[in-house]
Design an enzyme around this catalytic site. Sequence first.
Site, PDB file in Angstrom:
ATOM      1  N   LYS A   1       0.842  -1.362  -0.202  1.00  5.82           N
ATOM      2  CA  LYS A   1       0.044  -0.157  -0.353  1.00  5.82           C
ATOM      3  C   LYS A   1       1.100   1.269  -0.268  1.00  5.82           C
ATOM      4  CE  LYS A   1      -4.423   0.880   0.033  1.00  5.82           C
ATOM      5  NZ  LYS A   1      -5.323   0.361  -0.621  1.00  5.82           N
TER       6      LYS A   1
ATOM      7  N   ASP B   1      -7.162   4.378  -4.406  1.00  2.52           N
ATOM      8  CA  ASP B   1      -7.825   4.449  -3.009  1.00  2.52           C
ATOM      9  C   ASP B   1      -8.444   5.420  -3.013  1.00  2.52           C
ATOM     10  OD1 ASP B   1      -7.865   1.987  -0.922  1.00  2.52           O
ATOM     11  OD2 ASP B   1      -7.088   4.082   0.262  1.00  2.52           O
TER      12      ASP B   1
ATOM     13  N   PHE C   1     -19.203   7.938  -1.484  1.00  2.71           N
ATOM     14  CA  PHE C   1     -19.528   8.447  -2.138  1.00  2.71           C
ATOM     15  C   PHE C   1     -18.333   8.857  -3.371  1.00  2.71           C
ATOM     16  CE2 PHE C   1     -18.771  12.908  -3.317  1.00  2.71           C
ATOM     17  CZ  PHE C   1     -17.990  13.371  -2.288  1.00  2.71           C
TER      18      PHE C   1
ATOM     19  N   VAL D   1     -16.168   2.558  -4.789  1.00  2.00           N
ATOM     20  CA  VAL D   1     -16.590   2.157  -4.820  1.00  2.00           C
ATOM     21  C   VAL D   1     -17.875   2.028  -4.071  1.00  2.00           C
ATOM     22  CG1 VAL D   1     -16.781   0.084  -2.874  1.00  2.00           C
ATOM     23  CG2 VAL D   1     -14.283   1.197  -3.462  1.00  2.00           C
TER      24      VAL D   1
ATOM     25  N   TRP E   1     -20.168   3.989  -5.354  1.00  2.00           N
ATOM     26  CA  TRP E   1     -21.178   4.344  -6.673  1.00  2.00           C
ATOM     27  C   TRP E   1     -20.894   2.725  -7.528  1.00  2.00           C
ATOM     28  CZ3 TRP E   1     -17.633   3.095 -11.135  1.00  2.00           C
ATOM     29  CH2 TRP E   1     -18.631   3.876 -12.510  1.00  2.00           C
TER      30      TRP E   1
END
Length: 445
Positions: free
Chosen positions: A124, A164, A236, A239, A241
Amino acid sequence: MNLEKIMNDLEKKHPGEKEYLQAVREVLESIEEVYNENPQFESANIIDRLVEPDRILTFKVCWVDDNGKVQVNLGYRIQFNNAIGPYKGGLRFHPSVNLSILKFLGFEQIFKNSLTTLPMGGAKGGSDFDPKGKSNAEIMRFCQSFMLELWKIIGPETDVPAGDIGVGGREIGFLYGMYRKLARENTGVLTGKGLNWGGSLVRPEATGFGAVYFAKEMLATKGETFKGKTVAISGFGNVAWGAVSKATELGAKVVTISGPDGYIYDPDGISGEKIDYMLELRSSNQDIVKPYSYEFPNAQFHQGKRPWEVKCDIALPCATQNELGKEDAATLIKNGVFCVAEGANMPSTPEAVELFIENKVLFAPGKAVNAGGVATSGLEMSQNAMKISWAKKEVDERLHHIMCSIHEACVKYGKDKDGYVNYVKGANVAGFLKVANAMLDQGVI
Ligand code: NDP
Ligand code: 2IT
């Protein structure tokens, strides 16, 4: 395994790294039994080797804003474990980003990637850069400067970053452009690319679609479907969406989305043009959901509140870590929720998870539910390596198949004696065994 000693030692070594310690504890609690049954893990000291990342790169990112002022941010890449494949995992740009958050995300990514059935290790990265209110030109200059450092340690066969929070198609474009220039090659070094330059169909939708495919399998264990169900979703962004679109397509009514400013309750359901509007809202770089209630006046905006107070059958937290606490869980349960599937990474606090499990709610953790995003990144890597692109139907079918396999693995390792599926345990044990066995096979390195 002496769990408390391991956790105490880790806390001493990494004081204050709250999210990282939280993620490690959850995994260790789940795997304790299988670990103790297999003494070869202890002989090879697998735990100590798993909980520390292979390496962490921290760097400074200098860039010039639109007023000519020089700005400095911190950049990171954490390469956690590559026993089963190249390091793989997203980049997060958000002011809250710190080492603890990226270490928790990188640690989770090891097990998530293992669950996908594809050969990908865990990593990450990101920055405390705040995209809020920034112009396109500022975002471009930041991404270019970020890549000036990052490119040294990534590559299509070594480490493949993706998006991300705060990193979507636009940012991946700016990052890829700079990488291509520096490395003098066009390769699948990042995923989430644009369709004209190596991206995969369905990658933008994949995390949200995958989450709903997974939840569909959970519901099926009780003979239920999405049809006619009321769904509460938080966030919102990307993900949220995808999850709103797929849940709506399967006949559910999604009544909430949320942002840092509060949540929207739309009693008519979020469908059609409202789903497209979500994309507009996100790309405005304003980080607020309130404008939805001006655009669609039947919807109500609840300032500073979370959507978990709304009565729903299914809850899909898709915003950020620790956004659903014990009280939220109690309210959801009181209101009759029967399925909670985490689209975000670690959105429920440990106390909330415990409550869901105690009450036998169908509950599944992010590393299983949202693995469709990175799985489709894996499919993008395969297409890049073969220099071909698959049709939408093919990618979607593969994604669907992968989500069903992950569900099967969770059931295999997580089914309690009374038939209740503990998806937290199932996902952690299945993810762990593959990585731990690979580490055993490859010796101490
Ligand atoms: P986006 O940046 O597209 O959206 C994240 C959304 O959550 C934003 O709307 C963000 O607003 C909002 N948010 C952040 N904090 C809060 C809060 N406290 N309350 C309500 N909303 C909040 O990111 P993604 O959709 O990509 O990521 C969402 C989650 O899903 C993250 O946990 C991420 O790690 C996870 N995930 C993402 C994958 C992907 O492929 N993109 C894959 C797997 C998991 P703001 O920016 O203003 O804080
Ligand atoms: O948390 C995640 O799995 C992601 N942000 C996606 C990672 C990826 O490499 O596609």
